[in-house]
Design a protein around this motif. Structure first.
Motif, PDB file in Angstrom:
ATOM      1  N   ASN A 146     -59.951 -11.387  29.965  1.00 45.99           N
ATOM      2  CA  ASN A 146     -60.830 -10.322  29.457  1.00 45.99           C
ATOM      3  C   ASN A 146     -60.073  -9.395  28.511  1.00 45.99           C
ATOM      4  O   ASN A 146     -60.075  -8.186  28.669  1.00 45.99           O
ATOM      5  CB  ASN A 146     -61.423  -9.527  30.638  1.00 45.99           C
ATOM      6  CG  ASN A 146     -62.560  -8.625  30.186  1.00 45.99           C
ATOM      7  OD1 ASN A 146     -63.212  -8.908  29.177  1.00 45.99           O
ATOM      8  ND2 ASN A 146     -62.768  -7.532  30.910  1.00 45.99           N
ATOM      9  N   THR A 148     -59.680  -7.547  25.096  1.00 46.24           N
ATOM     10  CA  THR A 148     -60.460  -7.113  23.939  1.00 46.24           C
ATOM     11  C   THR A 148     -59.560  -7.193  22.707  1.00 46.24           C
ATOM     12  O   THR A 148     -58.602  -6.429  22.583  1.00 46.24           O
ATOM     13  CB  THR A 148     -60.962  -5.670  24.133  1.00 46.24           C
ATOM     14  OG1 THR A 148     -61.709  -5.619  25.346  1.00 46.24           O
ATOM     15  CG2 THR A 148     -61.838  -5.238  22.971  1.00 46.24           C
ATOM     16  N   ASN A 420     -55.828  -1.970  30.572  1.00 48.74           N
ATOM     17  CA  ASN A 420     -57.137  -2.597  30.790  1.00 48.74           C
ATOM     18  C   ASN A 420     -57.399  -3.745  29.820  1.00 48.74           C
ATOM     19  O   ASN A 420     -58.534  -4.124  29.593  1.00 48.74           O
ATOM     20  CB  ASN A 420     -58.247  -1.540  30.714  1.00 48.74           C
ATOM     21  CG  ASN A 420     -58.297  -0.871  29.341  1.00 48.74           C
ATOM     22  OD1 ASN A 420     -57.413  -1.088  28.509  1.00 48.74           O
ATOM     23  ND2 ASN A 420     -59.320  -0.084  29.096  1.00 48.74           N
TER      24      ASN A 420
HETATM   25  C1  LIG Z   1     -63.798  -6.625  30.277  1.00 47.68           C
HETATM   26  O1  LIG Z   1     -63.199  -5.544  29.548  1.00 47.68           O
HETATM   27  C2  LIG Z   1     -64.155  -4.618  29.048  1.00 47.68           C
HETATM   28  C3  LIG Z   1     -63.385  -3.630  28.175  1.00 47.68           C
HETATM   29  O2  LIG Z   1     -62.197  -3.216  28.766  1.00 47.68           O
HETATM   30  C4  LIG Z   1     -64.889  -3.963  30.212  1.00 47.68           C
HETATM   31  O3  LIG Z   1     -65.857  -3.063  29.723  1.00 47.68           O
HETATM   32  C5  LIG Z   1     -65.565  -5.058  31.038  1.00 47.68           C
HETATM   33  O4  LIG Z   1     -66.160  -4.478  32.193  1.00 47.68           O
HETATM   34  C6  LIG Z   1     -64.557  -6.117  31.482  1.00 47.68           C
HETATM   35  N1  LIG Z   1     -65.275  -7.224  32.103  1.00 47.68           N
HETATM   36  C7  LIG Z   1     -64.829  -7.822  33.201  1.00 47.68           C
HETATM   37  C8  LIG Z   1     -65.648  -8.957  33.689  1.00 47.68           C
HETATM   38  O5  LIG Z   1     -63.790  -7.488  33.754  1.00 47.68           O
END
Ligand SMILES: *[C@@H]1O[C@H](CO)[C@@H](O)[C@H](O)[C@H]1NC(C)=O
Ligand SMILES: *[C@@H]1O[C@H](CO)[C@@H](O)[C@H](O)[C@H]1NC(C)=O
Ligand SMILES: *[C@@H]1O[C@H](CO)[C@@H](O)[C@H](O)[C@H]1NC(C)=O
Ligand SMILES: *[C@@H]1O[C@H](CO)[C@@H](O)[C@H](O)[C@H]1NC(C)=O
Length: 433
Positions: A146, A148, A420
């Motif tokens: 995940n 970005t 993150n």
């Molecule tokens: C993936 O990363 C985005 C941005 O940091 C976040 O908004 C989203 O919840 C994440 N999705 C998962 C499945 O972890």
């Protein structure tokens, strides 16, 4: 300009022109198995989005169209393909003149071997049928992980600020097993926004970022880049030399730019190539660290010690705010008389902080012609716009070296993903003149 390549590279080149259009090709290295530094290219994918069949790019590499491709099998049905309305003279036909476009989310899936991959995304922000360049805004995420890669990205605004017709973004991500997914999502709430991409390249790389514990410049606290860290290449320069095209860095297909546009101030130092009697031999770093052409050219301060003591040899970059950066500095002594310790000793400043007080390339490398690199971690403060990033070298008289001078052969600046998994910075803004 082109120096002889390693045996492995010679082995790769003819194969690359005939075989490398397909995915997941396994090439065997010609090197002895005992060699620590061996690295085998496993995945090499060149996907020409919005095209069908196979095409050659200007380097004679085969690209595969995404129409009907297995990598496009998870694409949703509401994407379309289009050809750019205009072709800027600087824009190559392949992969830039065709695009995959959508006003809703779409995903590519790449079956790949485990390990780090370079992911290169190619964008030509032109008008595509009734989709206008200025309306396009989107995010790109990489999974698993995940990460970005881009967010609310405007290729057209970015290209305008960089004064470029097209944009290549290079990332490094780890895949544990199975698939690499790349998802394109138009920014919500922006009228007419859509996502597009012209080309996608995926190539295996060694895990050459996480080998040691690094120090944060100015804080002297430790920092580790582990395999979950994703990176974006911000700058990759052949200091004191010419630009190096991807096919002249054949294992990893990296592009190296000339450092001249980034030199700050009137004091640009001097550039030179290797002495005819010097042979570049990799013993401290693997040969994929950088091509011989990078180590075989350099920039130093000049012959006059009192002039050198009065200035910093300085490069200035623009980087995204609020990220941690990995700065990799490539060094190699390539001219006589620099063969001994304490002949040329210099300080390295990153963002005006001392990264190393007394760098001595021969002390690092052991010999003339032996390439090395040094990695540094720099934290860039938060903000809403791009920040200045300074790299400066200055002679260090403290050890009473024979020469008051400094040298640099190559420079890479990587942005590291945040806690993150974010790598996306703001779109650059035009500065009013
Ligand atoms: C993936 O990363 C985005 C941005 O940091 C976040 O908004 C989203 O919840 C994440 N999705 C998962 C499945 O972890
Ligand atoms: C996207 O970026 C533009 C400027 O580049 C800004 O005006 C807009 O608010 C941003 N939208 C989001 C959702 O971040
Ligand atoms: C070189 O850069 C360092 C770090 O920014 C600074 O402290 C020093 O004054 C500079 N020296 C010269 C001669 O400009
Ligand atoms: C760093 O040094 C440069 C060049 O000397 C200077 O212009 C800049 O303002 C300095 N930046 C900071 C944050 O001190």
């Amino acid at each position: 300009m082109v120096t002889p390549r390693s045996n492995r590279s010679q082995l790769l080149l003819p194969i690359s022109t005939t075989l490398l259009f397909a995915s997941s090709i396994f090439l065997l290295s010609g090197q002895a198995a005992a060699r620590d530094f061996s690295f085998v290219v496993r995945d090499y994918i060149l996907l020409n989005c919005g095209a069908s069949g196979r095409q050659l790019d200007k380097y004679n590499r085969h690209w595969t169209g995404d129409i009907g491709s297995k990598f496009a099998s998870s694409l949703s049905h509401n994407t379309l393909t289009a050809t750019a309305a205009t072709q800027d003279p600087s824009v190559a036909q392949v992969p830039y003149m065709t695009a995959r476009i959508s006003r809703s989310t779409f995903t590519y899936s790449f079956p790949v071997s485990p390990g780090r991959k370079f992911v290169r995304l190619y964008f030509y922000p032109a008008d595509y049928s009734n989709h206008f360049a200025r309306d396009s805004r989107f995010a790109v995420t990489a999974n698993p992980g995940n990460i970005t890669l881009l967010s609310n990205f405007s290729a057209s605004q970015t290209a305008r600020v960089l004064n470029a017709a097209y944009i290549v973004r290079e990332f490094s991500v780890s895949v544990q097993r199975g698939f690499l997914y790349l998802t394109f999502t138009p920014t919500r709430g922006v009228p007419n926004s859509y996502a597009f991409v012209n080309g996608i390249e995926v190539v295996s790389s060694p895990d050459f970022f996480g080998s040691e514990i690094l120090t944060i410049v100015g804080l002297s606290s430790p920092y580790t880049v582990d395999e979950t860290t994703a990176l974006q290449t911000m700058y990759r320069l052949n200091v004191g030399g010419n630009a190096i095209s991807p096919v002249d860095d054949v294992d990893l297909f990296r592009s190296w730019a000339d450092d001249t546009p980034y030199i700050f101030g009137a004091a640009t130092g001097v550039t030179y190539g290797q002495d005819a009697n010097v042979v570049i031999r990799y013993s401290k770093v693997p040969d994929y660290a950088a091509p011989k052409e990078v180590y075989g050219t350099a920039r130093s301060m000049g012959p006059n010690p009192s002039i050198n003591l009065a200035y910093n040899l300085t490069w200035l970059f623009s980087v995204d705010p609020g990220f941690v950066y990995l700065v990799r500095m490539h060094f190699c002594e390539i001219q006589y008389p620099f063969t001994k310790i304490n002949q040329r000793v210099f300080s390295i400043y990153l963002n005006n902080q001392t990264a190393t007080q007394d760098a001595d390339v021969i002390a690092f490398s052991g010999a003339i012609g032996s390439p090395v690199y040094r990695d540094y971690i720099v934290i860039v403060r938060d903000g809403t716009e791009q920040q200045d990033f300074w790299v400066a070298l200055h002679p260090y008289p403290g050890t009473k070296p024979e020469y008051y001078d400094a040298i640099l052969n190559g420079l890479e600046v990587f942005k590291l993903s945040s806690w993150n998994g974010n790598l996306a910075g703001p779109n650059p803004v035009l500065v009013a003149q």
